[in-house]
Motif scaffolding. Structure first.
Motif, PDB file in Angstrom:
ATOM      1  N   THR A   2       0.803  -1.224   0.000  1.00 23.08           N
ATOM      2  CA  THR A   2       0.000   0.000   0.000  1.00 23.08           C
ATOM      3  C   THR A   2       0.837   1.277   0.000  1.00 23.08           C
ATOM      4  OG1 THR A   2      -0.130  -0.035   2.401  1.00 23.08           O
ATOM      5  CG2 THR A   2      -1.915  -1.131   1.183  1.00 23.08           C
ATOM      6  N   ILE A  32     -10.537   1.848  -0.354  1.00 26.11           N
ATOM      7  CA  ILE A  32      -9.077   1.882  -0.206  1.00 26.11           C
ATOM      8  C   ILE A  32      -8.696   2.073   1.269  1.00 26.11           C
ATOM      9  CG2 ILE A  32      -6.992   3.215  -0.753  1.00 26.11           C
ATOM     10  CD1 ILE A  32      -8.321   3.748  -3.536  1.00 26.11           C
ATOM     11  N   VAL A  36      -5.386   0.395   4.210  1.00 24.66           N
ATOM     12  CA  VAL A  36      -4.196   1.179   4.501  1.00 24.66           C
ATOM     13  C   VAL A  36      -4.179   1.613   5.957  1.00 24.66           C
ATOM     14  CG1 VAL A  36      -3.953   2.020   2.135  1.00 24.66           C
ATOM     15  CG2 VAL A  36      -5.252   3.369   3.786  1.00 24.66           C
TER      16      VAL A  36
END
Length: 114
Positions: A2, A32, A36
């Motif tokens: 990531t 997303i 992360v």
């Protein structure tokens, strides 16, 4: 990996707060954020918006499902939100979509183990 996303996390967080973006852009930004490590200075902002997404009936199912995962991930850092997350899921579960129910039940199971 990531690391390619890290310089853009601030932009992703700004996107989830905008009202003039297409739902697909917002949906993918939340998606997303599930994968992360959110910088500490943005965690509170993300947490607030994700709770808003799951609590408001007008938001799309994908916003809610992805927000559940983001909140679960943040609950590993901020353990004091676990009871709130659990309560919100339990209250909304009967009336939500299949995506919410599936993700919500998995998160409830994980929250009850910890």
């Amino acid at each position: 990996d990531t690391t390619i996303i890290l310089p853009h996390i601030h932009n992703l967080v700004e996107i989830i707060y905008t009202t003039n973006k297409h739902d697909a852009v917002i949906r993918n930004s939340i998606r997303i954020l599930q994968f992360v490590e959110i910088p500490e200075y943005l965690q509170g902002k993300v947490m607030n918006k994700c709770f808003e997404f799951i609590e408001q009936p007008s938001y799309p199912a994908a916003f809610k499902a992805y927000s559940l995962t983001v909140l679960f991930n943040l609950s590993m850092i901020y353990t004091d939100i676990k009871p709130e997350l659990k309560t919100v899921i339990e209250v909304l579960l009967p009336t939500e979509t299949a995506a919410f129910k599936s993700r919500g039940n998995k998160i409830l199971k994980a929250l009850n183990k910890k």
